[in-house]
Design an enzyme around this catalytic site. Sequence first.
Site, PDB file in Angstrom:
ATOM      1  N   ASP A 139      36.480  38.420  45.734  1.00 17.04           N
ATOM      2  CA  ASP A 139      35.667  38.559  44.526  1.00 17.04           C
ATOM      3  C   ASP A 139      34.377  39.314  44.856  1.00 17.04           C
ATOM      4  O   ASP A 139      33.579  38.854  45.675  1.00 17.04           O
ATOM      5  CB  ASP A 139      35.352  37.188  43.927  1.00 17.04           C
ATOM      6  N   HIS A 146      23.805  41.481  36.283  1.00 16.74           N
ATOM      7  CA  HIS A 146      24.174  40.095  36.595  1.00 16.74           C
ATOM      8  C   HIS A 146      23.447  39.627  37.860  1.00 16.74           C
ATOM      9  O   HIS A 146      22.898  38.521  37.895  1.00 16.74           O
ATOM     10  CB  HIS A 146      25.690  40.000  36.797  1.00 16.74           C
ATOM     11  N   GLU A 211      32.955  33.289  34.267  1.00 18.52           N
ATOM     12  CA  GLU A 211      32.433  34.625  34.578  1.00 18.52           C
ATOM     13  C   GLU A 211      33.442  35.643  34.073  1.00 18.52           C
ATOM     14  O   GLU A 211      34.621  35.599  34.429  1.00 18.52           O
ATOM     15  CB  GLU A 211      32.192  34.798  36.089  1.00 18.52           C
ATOM     16  N   GLU A 213      35.186  38.944  34.205  1.00 20.87           N
ATOM     17  CA  GLU A 213      35.410  39.950  35.243  1.00 20.87           C
ATOM     18  C   GLU A 213      36.694  40.717  34.927  1.00 20.87           C
ATOM     19  O   GLU A 213      37.484  40.315  34.071  1.00 20.87           O
ATOM     20  CB  GLU A 213      35.585  39.289  36.620  1.00 20.87           C
ATOM     21  N   ASP A 245      36.421  33.949  36.366  1.00 18.26           N
ATOM     22  CA  ASP A 245      36.044  33.254  37.600  1.00 18.26           C
ATOM     23  C   ASP A 245      35.245  32.002  37.210  1.00 18.26           C
ATOM     24  O   ASP A 245      34.029  32.040  37.080  1.00 18.26           O
ATOM     25  CB  ASP A 245      35.206  34.201  38.469  1.00 18.26           C
ATOM     26  N   ARG A 249      28.102  25.657  38.348  1.00 20.13           N
ATOM     27  CA  ARG A 249      26.768  26.142  38.740  1.00 20.13           C
ATOM     28  C   ARG A 249      25.959  25.125  39.520  1.00 20.13           C
ATOM     29  O   ARG A 249      25.177  25.494  40.393  1.00 20.13           O
ATOM     30  CB  ARG A 249      25.986  26.567  37.490  1.00 20.13           C
ATOM     31  N   GLN A 252      27.396  25.112  42.922  1.00 18.30           N
ATOM     32  CA  GLN A 252      27.113  26.409  43.540  1.00 18.30           C
ATOM     33  C   GLN A 252      25.684  26.493  44.081  1.00 18.30           C
ATOM     34  O   GLN A 252      25.452  26.956  45.190  1.00 18.30           O
ATOM     35  CB  GLN A 252      27.336  27.521  42.497  1.00 18.30           C
ATOM     36  N   LYS A 265      33.733  27.593  43.232  1.00 19.56           N
ATOM     37  CA  LYS A 265      34.532  28.705  42.717  1.00 19.56           C
ATOM     38  C   LYS A 265      36.034  28.523  42.927  1.00 19.56           C
ATOM     39  O   LYS A 265      36.829  29.129  42.212  1.00 19.56           O
ATOM     40  CB  LYS A 265      34.127  29.998  43.448  1.00 19.56           C
ATOM     41  N   THR A 269      40.926  30.143  38.838  1.00 22.03           N
ATOM     42  CA  THR A 269      40.656  31.515  38.390  1.00 22.03           C
ATOM     43  C   THR A 269      41.772  31.851  37.411  1.00 22.03           C
ATOM     44  O   THR A 269      42.945  31.600  37.704  1.00 22.03           O
ATOM     45  CB  THR A 269      40.699  32.508  39.571  1.00 22.03           C
ATOM     46  N   GLU A 385      23.556  33.001  32.258  1.00 19.72           N
ATOM     47  CA  GLU A 385      22.633  34.081  31.872  1.00 19.72           C
ATOM     48  C   GLU A 385      22.302  33.999  30.381  1.00 19.72           C
ATOM     49  O   GLU A 385      21.150  34.119  29.990  1.00 19.72           O
ATOM     50  CB  GLU A 385      23.254  35.438  32.184  1.00 19.72           C
TER      51      GLU A 385
HETATM   52 CA    CA Z   1      32.513  35.956  40.340  1.00 17.69          CA
END
Ligand code: CA
Length: 440
Positions: A139, A146, A211, A213, A245, A249, A252, A265, A269, A385
């Site tokens: 990844d 971002h 996320e 992606e 993804d 948080r 993380q 993570k 996925t 975000e």
């Molecule tokens: Ca990612």
Amino acid sequence: MKLDHTHDVAAKSWLESANRSDTPFPLQNLPFGVFKRAGTAERFRGGVALGDQVIDLGALAEAGVLSGLAAQAGDACAQPTLNGFFGMGRQAWRALRHALFALFGQHADSARVAALRPCLVPQSDAQYALPAQIGDYTDFYTSIDHARNIAALLRPDGALSPNFQWMPVAYHGRVSSIGVSGQQVRRPHGQRIAAGKREPEIGPCARLDYELELGIFIGVGNEQGARIPVGSADGHVFGLCLLNDWSARDIQSWESFPLGPFLAKNFATTLSPWIVTMEALAPYRAPWTRAAGDPPPLAYLSSPDTFETGALDIQLEVALETAAHRHNGIPPTRLSRTNFRHQYWTIGQMVAHHTINGCNLRSGDLLGSGTISGPTPQEAGALIELTQGGTAPIPLPTGETRSFLEDGDVVVMRGWCERDGYARIGFGESRGEVLAAKWD
Ligand code: CA
């Protein structure tokens, strides 16, 4: 990559649903996936989306309507994974695309149409599997918007890491938990530390996020010890899909320093079922630029093509469907909309950098683009975000708000390309649902 008659906006199919203006899958697209009829004991095999149907590549191979290299490619697609087809390379990918374009184009005669109809399965009857046996998954982290947003929220010093503008950074992800659209994701447990506390605790993730992606499927790999130059990287990439993804948080922010993402993570996925080929994406390439004052890429990350056509104009959006949406018949609420064109590094640069040390990529390997966030706050590809770290909850038409994901939430991702003079082609949808945490 050259444009040809398969990109002609005027091309139509004898299959009416492929000619509708709202289909993501017109004749110019022809994305690949793996499917079977839902609820049957059929074997999974390759398919291509056209209108509201799947072209059954297993049935097509048996019907004997393909010849030459296209027939060999079709045979490879009759398998439960597309790795063998990916490894055949661009000439074979193109031969099959051109053959399908001819068979399903409007000029096919009635006998041909009668022979091909039994090779179609309605998408509403299809169940999908991952399109390839993914050997490795990497990844990347290639959106500077971002990276800046996340640095401000998660890094102690709030600064963009000093290497970001010099190379496409990445971490190695996990394959076992990758699933296809429709995946149900159990809220993970993990260690997290509350603000102002000195000791962590174990518990269910309280800041679950997505996320947005793109997934990049490697077609042809490289020998270990040999690199893929940036100028030829495109020939190694088969195509792109949507990728979510899922990110915890709170886990993380506590675990990621110094070695990067791990349990925050690797629990899930989600990929969309269809891979849109680089061939189909050729008309939507765009110049790749660097802001004045930013460092130019090192020579191994630069080629004339990188600047002329390195970017891709792919529009993307994320929508949220809560249990209350479903209960009240309200369609999913769009949370943000952005474009892949803003990415700081190109796909070719990701591939070139991944192999600069002699690391071997293999057919069916998956790269994630990294979260795709645009330059304005509304274009952010993750909740952390959009809600400024959870401090600015998003109001929903159901009367609810969301800072992070709650149980029962379904994250819906969509993508499409449009350009004057060309067809509008889409990626379809990727959906993933959050299930309540479970400890025992
Ligand atoms: Ca990612």
